[in-house]
Structures are given as structure tokens and as C-alpha cells.
Motif scaffolding. Structure first.
Motif, PDB file in Angstrom:
ATOM      1  N   GLY A  19     -11.721  14.825   2.850  1.00  0.00           N
ATOM      2  CA  GLY A  19     -12.303  14.220   0.897  1.00  0.00           C
ATOM      3  C   GLY A  19     -11.972  12.816   1.115  1.00  0.00           C
ATOM      4  O   GLY A  19     -12.482  12.250   2.535  1.00  0.00           O
ATOM      5  N   THR A  20     -12.587  12.021  -0.085  1.00  0.00           N
ATOM      6  CA  THR A  20     -12.746  10.922  -0.244  1.00  0.00           C
ATOM      7  C   THR A  20     -11.830  10.441  -1.474  1.00  0.00           C
ATOM      8  O   THR A  20     -11.991  10.665  -2.437  1.00  0.00           O
ATOM      9  CB  THR A  20     -14.516  11.199  -0.877  1.00  0.00           C
ATOM     10  N   LEU A  21     -11.409   9.194  -1.321  1.00  0.00           N
ATOM     11  CA  LEU A  21     -10.905   8.054  -1.474  1.00  0.00           C
ATOM     12  C   LEU A  21     -12.108   7.008  -2.178  1.00  0.00           C
ATOM     13  O   LEU A  21     -12.943   6.657  -1.500  1.00  0.00           O
ATOM     14  CB  LEU A  21      -9.294   7.556  -1.055  1.00  0.00           C
ATOM     15  N   ARG A  22     -11.602   6.938  -4.051  1.00  0.00           N
ATOM     16  CA  ARG A  22     -12.579   6.229  -4.304  1.00  0.00           C
ATOM     17  C   ARG A  22     -11.085   5.006  -5.496  1.00  0.00           C
ATOM     18  O   ARG A  22     -10.610   5.029  -5.747  1.00  0.00           O
ATOM     19  CB  ARG A  22     -13.472   6.397  -5.478  1.00  0.00           C
ATOM     20  N   ILE A  23     -11.793   3.504  -4.473  1.00  0.00           N
ATOM     21  CA  ILE A  23     -10.842   2.726  -5.694  1.00  0.00           C
ATOM     22  C   ILE A  23     -11.738   1.638  -6.220  1.00  0.00           C
ATOM     23  O   ILE A  23     -12.541   1.554  -5.551  1.00  0.00           O
ATOM     24  CB  ILE A  23     -10.108   1.595  -4.814  1.00  0.00           C
ATOM     25  N   GLU A  24     -11.544   1.240  -7.605  1.00  0.00           N
ATOM     26  CA  GLU A  24     -12.743   0.867  -8.640  1.00  0.00           C
ATOM     27  C   GLU A  24     -12.162  -0.005  -9.522  1.00  0.00           C
ATOM     28  O   GLU A  24     -11.150   0.338 -10.038  1.00  0.00           O
ATOM     29  CB  GLU A  24     -13.155   2.075  -8.808  1.00  0.00           C
ATOM     30  N   GLY A  25     -12.318  -1.317  -9.625  1.00  0.00           N
ATOM     31  CA  GLY A  25     -12.457  -2.353 -10.500  1.00  0.00           C
ATOM     32  C   GLY A  25     -13.407  -2.413 -11.560  1.00  0.00           C
ATOM     33  O   GLY A  25     -14.351  -3.468 -10.918  1.00  0.00           O
ATOM     34  N   TRP A  53      -8.322   2.806  14.369  1.00  0.00           N
ATOM     35  CA  TRP A  53      -8.473   3.699  13.421  1.00  0.00           C
ATOM     36  C   TRP A  53      -6.958   4.650  12.260  1.00  0.00           C
ATOM     37  O   TRP A  53      -6.435   4.569  11.693  1.00  0.00           O
ATOM     38  CB  TRP A  53      -9.291   4.843  13.495  1.00  0.00           C
ATOM     39  N   ALA A  54      -6.224   5.077  13.545  1.00  0.00           N
ATOM     40  CA  ALA A  54      -5.163   5.867  13.717  1.00  0.00           C
ATOM     41  C   ALA A  54      -3.778   4.933  12.785  1.00  0.00           C
ATOM     42  O   ALA A  54      -3.376   5.580  12.097  1.00  0.00           O
ATOM     43  CB  ALA A  54      -4.666   7.058  14.633  1.00  0.00           C
ATOM     44  N   ASP A  55      -4.030   3.779  13.783  1.00  0.00           N
ATOM     45  CA  ASP A  55      -2.727   2.789  12.749  1.00  0.00           C
ATOM     46  C   ASP A  55      -3.522   2.570  11.399  1.00  0.00           C
ATOM     47  O   ASP A  55      -2.241   2.457  10.793  1.00  0.00           O
ATOM     48  CB  ASP A  55      -3.274   1.941  14.320  1.00  0.00           C
ATOM     49  N   MET A  56      -4.428   2.272  11.387  1.00  0.00           N
ATOM     50  CA  MET A  56      -4.985   2.004   9.501  1.00  0.00           C
ATOM     51  C   MET A  56      -4.860   3.146   8.610  1.00  0.00           C
ATOM     52  O   MET A  56      -4.674   2.992   7.660  1.00  0.00           O
ATOM     53  CB  MET A  56      -5.449   1.016   9.757  1.00  0.00           C
ATOM     54  N   THR A  57      -4.433   3.918   8.965  1.00  0.00           N
ATOM     55  CA  THR A  57      -5.027   5.967   8.344  1.00  0.00           C
ATOM     56  C   THR A  57      -3.789   6.738   9.048  1.00  0.00           C
ATOM     57  O   THR A  57      -3.882   7.323   8.064  1.00  0.00           O
ATOM     58  CB  THR A  57      -6.666   6.104   8.568  1.00  0.00           C
ATOM     59  N   GLY A  58      -3.113   6.291   9.526  1.00  0.00           N
ATOM     60  CA  GLY A  58      -2.499   7.219  10.143  1.00  0.00           C
ATOM     61  C   GLY A  58      -0.526   7.199   8.457  1.00  0.00           C
ATOM     62  O   GLY A  58      -0.530   8.481   9.425  1.00  0.00           O
ATOM     63  N   HIS A  59      -0.679   6.591   8.317  1.00  0.00           N
ATOM     64  CA  HIS A  59       0.348   6.663   7.532  1.00  0.00           C
ATOM     65  C   HIS A  59       0.698   6.781   6.197  1.00  0.00           C
ATOM     66  O   HIS A  59      -0.467   7.223   5.734  1.00  0.00           O
ATOM     67  CB  HIS A  59       1.297   4.839   7.483  1.00  0.00           C
ATOM     68  N   ALA A  60       1.364   6.349   5.301  1.00  0.00           N
ATOM     69  CA  ALA A  60       1.697   7.116   3.649  1.00  0.00           C
ATOM     70  C   ALA A  60       0.373   6.984   3.019  1.00  0.00           C
ATOM     71  O   ALA A  60      -0.061   7.714   2.222  1.00  0.00           O
ATOM     72  CB  ALA A  60       2.703   6.842   3.408  1.00  0.00           C
ATOM     73  N   GLY A  61      -0.154   5.770   3.314  1.00  0.00           N
ATOM     74  CA  GLY A  61      -1.261   5.030   2.408  1.00  0.00           C
ATOM     75  C   GLY A  61      -1.531   3.155   2.231  1.00  0.00           C
ATOM     76  O   GLY A  61      -0.886   3.179   2.814  1.00  0.00           O
ATOM     77  N   TYR A  62      -1.759   3.182   1.165  1.00  0.00           N
ATOM     78  CA  TYR A  62      -2.266   2.043   0.324  1.00  0.00           C
ATOM     79  C   TYR A  62      -1.081   2.011  -0.831  1.00  0.00           C
ATOM     80  O   TYR A  62      -1.890   2.404  -1.508  1.00  0.00           O
ATOM     81  CB  TYR A  62      -3.677   1.597   0.455  1.00  0.00           C
ATOM     82  N   PHE A  63      -0.969   0.588  -0.728  1.00  0.00           N
ATOM     83  CA  PHE A  63      -0.900  -0.215  -2.422  1.00  0.00           C
ATOM     84  C   PHE A  63      -2.360  -1.373  -3.146  1.00  0.00           C
ATOM     85  O   PHE A  63      -2.512  -1.447  -1.840  1.00  0.00           O
ATOM     86  CB  PHE A  63       0.649  -0.722  -2.746  1.00  0.00           C
ATOM     87  N   LEU A  64      -2.389  -1.084  -4.044  1.00  0.00           N
ATOM     88  CA  LEU A  64      -3.102  -1.730  -4.673  1.00  0.00           C
ATOM     89  C   LEU A  64      -2.708  -3.718  -4.421  1.00  0.00           C
ATOM     90  O   LEU A  64      -2.104  -3.513  -5.566  1.00  0.00           O
ATOM     91  CB  LEU A  64      -3.908  -1.429  -6.312  1.00  0.00           C
ATOM     92  N   ASP A 114       1.018   5.392  -2.215  1.00  0.00           N
ATOM     93  CA  ASP A 114       0.568   5.841  -1.589  1.00  0.00           C
ATOM     94  C   ASP A 114      -1.345   6.666  -1.318  1.00  0.00           C
ATOM     95  O   ASP A 114      -1.315   7.538  -1.662  1.00  0.00           O
ATOM     96  CB  ASP A 114       1.173   7.823  -2.016  1.00  0.00           C
ATOM     97  N   PHE A 115      -2.319   5.746  -2.289  1.00  0.00           N
ATOM     98  CA  PHE A 115      -3.719   5.881  -2.056  1.00  0.00           C
ATOM     99  C   PHE A 115      -4.402   5.461  -0.749  1.00  0.00           C
ATOM    100  O   PHE A 115      -4.123   5.139  -0.324  1.00  0.00           O
ATOM    101  CB  PHE A 115      -4.339   4.494  -2.743  1.00  0.00           C
ATOM    102  N   LYS A 116      -4.695   7.229  -0.621  1.00  0.00           N
ATOM    103  CA  LYS A 116      -5.112   7.824   0.382  1.00  0.00           C
ATOM    104  C   LYS A 116      -6.213   8.712   0.636  1.00  0.00           C
ATOM    105  O   LYS A 116      -5.897   9.291   0.062  1.00  0.00           O
ATOM    106  CB  LYS A 116      -3.888   8.170   1.409  1.00  0.00           C
TER     107      LYS A 116
END
Length: 472
Positions: free
Chosen positions: A116-122, A246-257, A109-111
Motif C-alpha cells: 500500500g501507500t503512506l501519505r503524509i501532508e501538511g 532501502w531495507a535499512d530505512m524501511t525495515g524498522h517500525a516506522g517514522y515520527f514527524l 510508527d508511521f509506515k
């Protein structure tokens, strides 16, 4: 311009074991893993799941990329090293068989919050190997849209953010967006929309570097950005790919890493021009991951309402739609029946309904659960050779006649032997437009037709063919 995200202060090349950076003002830590634990222990099972084998059950072989290794849960391939790092190590046995590892977060559910803004970092050190000895090495740190789980054939519409990719030991980091349809589409699949650059300071292979991805919904158009050691090297905005993709890839519950180290496959082979790995490739060079963290900034704040919010209507209508006699769809009927799909007449109707059988259900009021359409259609072409059936599923969220989400699946080639075969979503999407959202007195339409062939086919209905919509 210095991105505000850079204020978090990434740690670049240097010793392993750096702590997850504390959030700067305005940022909130949503999740992190510092990979602290005893040597040869596995990643925390509360946070990570370990993928094994050559693909997801029912998904494309070789993980859909042509890579050759088998993923395992052995500490020889994936472990904490006791010094604050995750190590993913590819190995080759005496028979020439490669093994490696791939892990993914339990959370999906990372979204970016609205506005606002999401930041993913490694903080990662790529395998320290170059030249011919590195041919076939393919380390990656990336994210997949959560509707991929349990479907495995809806890529790339659900979105993929490659935060860090590298191949063949080159001193380069690639950041790539995958979206839309494959092949082609707005993201130029299967290549995706990518950017790359050399790592700042030390090479990507010889030291740790910080790889960051930002999904910014505070700007218009919304934007995706890729960084290495705080240096921006790639960006893609909504205008470039279009509103539907854009809607298809952003309109769902979120992302897993995901973190993985593949061997061989389309990307390294395409860069090297040879089939990899080769006899010169050396095993045993690990990818080290110091930490992974997710932050958000802004969004999600509203003025408290002065009047009570509207009551959400209770769910109504079925989420499991059996195709029924009379062109309806809903709960299964008591007995089996059949419907005839007229012959395609020797023409090619791939993607365009031709004299379809149409089944409509509604009104339906249900909340979108972040998943994907699934179906199991009973199809039989009898003894006719080279027939193929096709399905399109359309969603009208409010019953106003506007089909906001339309999904057309690859056709199913039935065999010339009497008896039903199962046509399922595993055939994969041919195309999709629009996005899912809650249904409020909405409708779902299912169209089935003959895409190719010279004879009619039979569709099992009544208590047989079913479409499962992703709504709770």
C-alpha cells in the motif's frame, strides 16, 4: 500523470484555519492534528513532544546540523494561535541569542502498509520574510526513522524524509531523502538526494501551501514522491539507492514527524555563502502550520487462513549479551576477566577486523523491537599512545551462516592513561549492511579489534562489556 493521492483535494494558498481534508475513497485517515485550541496554548501533549536545548541528550551538538538557536517550550516560541494554526517563532534577545522551537509526534510508527501507500501532508506557510532579513531562516516539515530515538548516532541509515525544507526566505521548497552512510553512500550524504521548485501561485512565504510526501509500496520498485499543491516535483525509487540502504530505512517500525524552525546551520550557510544568521536577519517571523495528517491506502488485506497460523516460538536466549571467557556472549559471568586485543602494528585497520576477539551468542529466538544496537565495552590501552579499538556486530537471523545485518561502528581512541574507558554506540555507525528482522534460532557475533596503534589493548569481559540487541 495525476497521482491518485491528489484526489484528497489539498487546499493551497488562502486563509488559515482550513480543516483536514476528508479522505477520498480508498484512503484511511491514520492520524491528524488541526491545531485547534486557545491562543498561547501548547500543542496537544498526547500527540506531540517538544524538544529543548541544543541537541538530544547524548546526541550530536547543535542538533547535528550546526544550527545555532536554542529550542524552548515557551509559548513565545511555540503555541497555538487561537485561529487554528501552530506558530513556531524564532526570537533574538538583546544579547543576540536566538531561540525557536521544534516538536515531534509521540507516535513513531508511521509506515506504508505492505502493498500500500503512506501519505503524509501538511498545510504550511513559511516565515514571511525574504532577502537579507531572511538569512539563516530554516523551516522544515520532516520525518525520521523511529530507531533514532534513544540512539541519536544511527543517522542516516534509519532514514529521513524531508517533506518541506526552505532556507533564507527563497521562494523554493526542497524535498530530500537521507539514507545509507555519512559521508557519501547511496544518498550522497550529507547533502542527500533532493529536488526543489518554486511554490505554485503565491510564493512559499506569502501564502499557505500544501506539502505532501508519499511512500508507495504498491509499485515495483517501491517509490517515494514529493508534492507541493498536488504538483509532483521529486521522486526516488528503491533501484536508485539499492536494496540494502532501502531495507535499512524501511525495515524498522516506522517514522515520527517533526516541525521546526532552525536558525543558521549547514543548509542556509551553504546556500548563502555566509555564516547565518547575520546582523541583517530579523527575528519574529513565524512558520504557521494549519494541519498535519497521515493517510494510508491499500495493503494489509489477506484472505483469511483456512488453517491455523503457525505458533510463534517463545522467546529464548538473552537480549543482553555480556562478552564472556571462552568466546561466548550471554548472561554476565560471576566475575570480571580480560581479553587482549593485539596491536594494530602501526597499520590502519579501520573497518576491517584484524586479529579480533570474537564472541558469539545463540541460538536466540526473539522479535525485533524496531530499535538499534547498543553497547558498552570496557577498553584500556594502558600508557600506549594513539590506540583505537573497533567493534562489529553481526546478526544471523536463522542460524544458517548468513549474516543478514552487519554493523561496524567508528573506532574508539583510548587515552594513554591506565584504567578502563567506556566505548559505546555513541561513537556512531561507520557502516551498516542489510536489515534487522526477527531472530529464530539465530546468532549474534561481536568482533572487537585494534583499528589503529602500536600496542595491545585490554578488553574487560566476564561481567563488564555488554551488547544490548534490539529484540524483545
Amino acid at each position: 500523470m495525476l497521482a491518485a493521492g491528489a484526489l484528497l483535494g489539498a487546499t493551497t494558498a488562502g486563509p488559515a484555519g482550513a480543516a483536514v481534508p476528508p479522505p477520498a475513497p480508498g484512503w484511511s485517515l491514520q492520524w491528524s492534528d488541526d491545531f485547534t485550541g486557545p491562543d498561547r496554548s501548547l500543542p496537544n501533549s498526547a500527540d506531540w513532544q517538544i524538544d529543548t536545548g541544543h541537541g538530544y541528550p547524548g546526541g550530536p551538538g547543535n542538533w547535528g546540523t550546526g544550527e545555532i538557536q536554542e529550542y524552548t517550550a515557551s509559548p513565545d516560541n511555540v503555541r497555538l494561535d487561537g485561529a487554528g494554526n501552530l506558530r513556531i517563532t524564532p526570537l533574538r534577545d538583546a544579547a543576540g541569542t536566538w531561540t525557536s522551537a521544534r516538536i515531534e509526534t509521540k507516535r513513531g510508527d508511521f509506515k506504508a502498509p505492505a502493498g500500500g501507500t503512506l501519505r503524509i501532508e501538511g498545510r504550511v506557510q513559511m516565515p514571511n520574510v525574504t532577502g537579507e532579513a531572511a538569512l539563516g531562516y530554516w523551516p522544515a516539515f520532516w520525518a525520521l526513522g523511529s530507531p533514532y530515538r534513544g540512539n541519536y548516532w544511527n543517522w542516516p541509515a534509519i532514514g529521513e524524509f524531508d517533506i518541506m525544507e526552505n532556507v533564507n526566505g527563497l521562494d523554493s521548497v526542497w524535498g530530500v531523502l537521507h539514507c545509507g552512510v555519512n559521508p557519501g553512500g547511496p544518498c550522497n550524504e550529507t547533502n542527500g538526494i533532493g529536488g526543489s521548485r518554486a511554490c505554485p501561485g503565491s510564493s512559499c512565504q506569502s501564502g499557505f501551501h500544501t506539502y505532501r510526501f508519499e511512500w508507495d509500496r504498491s509499485v515495483s520498485p517501491n517509490e517515494l514522491r514529493w508534492y507541493v499543491d498536488d504538483q509532483l516535483f521529486h521522486r526516488v525509487d528503491e533501484a536508485r539507492v539499492g536494496a540494502a540502504a532501502w531495507a535499512d530505512m524501511t525495515g524498522h517500525a516506522g517514522y515520527f514527524l517533526l516541525l521546526n524552525l532552525a536558525m543558521g546551520g549547514a543548509f542556509p550557510d551553504g546556500v548563502s555563502g555566509v555564516r547565518t544568521p547575520t546582523g541583517a536577519t530579523v527575528p519574529g517571523r513565524p512558520m504557521l502550520v494549519d494541519y498535519v495528517a497521515v493517510w494510508t491506502r491499500g495493503g494489509g488485506t489477506t484472505t483469511p487462513p483456512t488453517t491455523p497460523p503457525p505458533t510463534t516460538p517463545p522467546p529464548s536466549g538473552s537480549a543482553q549479551l555480556y562478552l564472556r571467557t571462552g568466546s561466548g556472549a550471554g548472561d554476565a559471568q560471576a566475575s570480571a576477566a580480560t581479553a587482549t586485543l593485539p596491536s594494530a602494528g602501526g597499520a590502519n585497520h579501520d573497518g576491517t577486523p584484524y586479529q579480533p576477539q570474537v564472541f558469539t551468542s545463540g541460538p536466540i529466538t526473539r522479535a525485533y523491537d524496531g530499535g538499534a544496537t547498543r553497547f558498552d565495552l570496557f577498553a584500556d590501552a594502558g600508557t600506549t599512545v594513539a590506540n583505537g579499538q573497533q567493534v562489529r556486530v553481526s546478526y544471523d537471523r536463522t542460524g544458517d551462516g548468513t549474516w543478514e545485518r552487519v554493523e561496524t561502528y567508528q573506532y574508539f581512541a583510548t587515552d594513554p592513561v591506565p584504567g578502563y574507558e567506556h566505548y559505546t554506540e555513541a561513537r556512531g555507525l561507520r557502516s551498516a549492511t542489510g536489515s534487522h528482522g526477527d531472530l529464530v534460532n539465530g546468532r549474534v557475533r561481536v568482533e572487537v579489534w585494534s583499528a589503529i596503534g602500536n600496542g595491545p589493548s585490554t578488553l574487560g569481559i566476564g561481567n563488564q562489556s555488554v551488547v544490548r540487541i534490539p529484540y524483545a
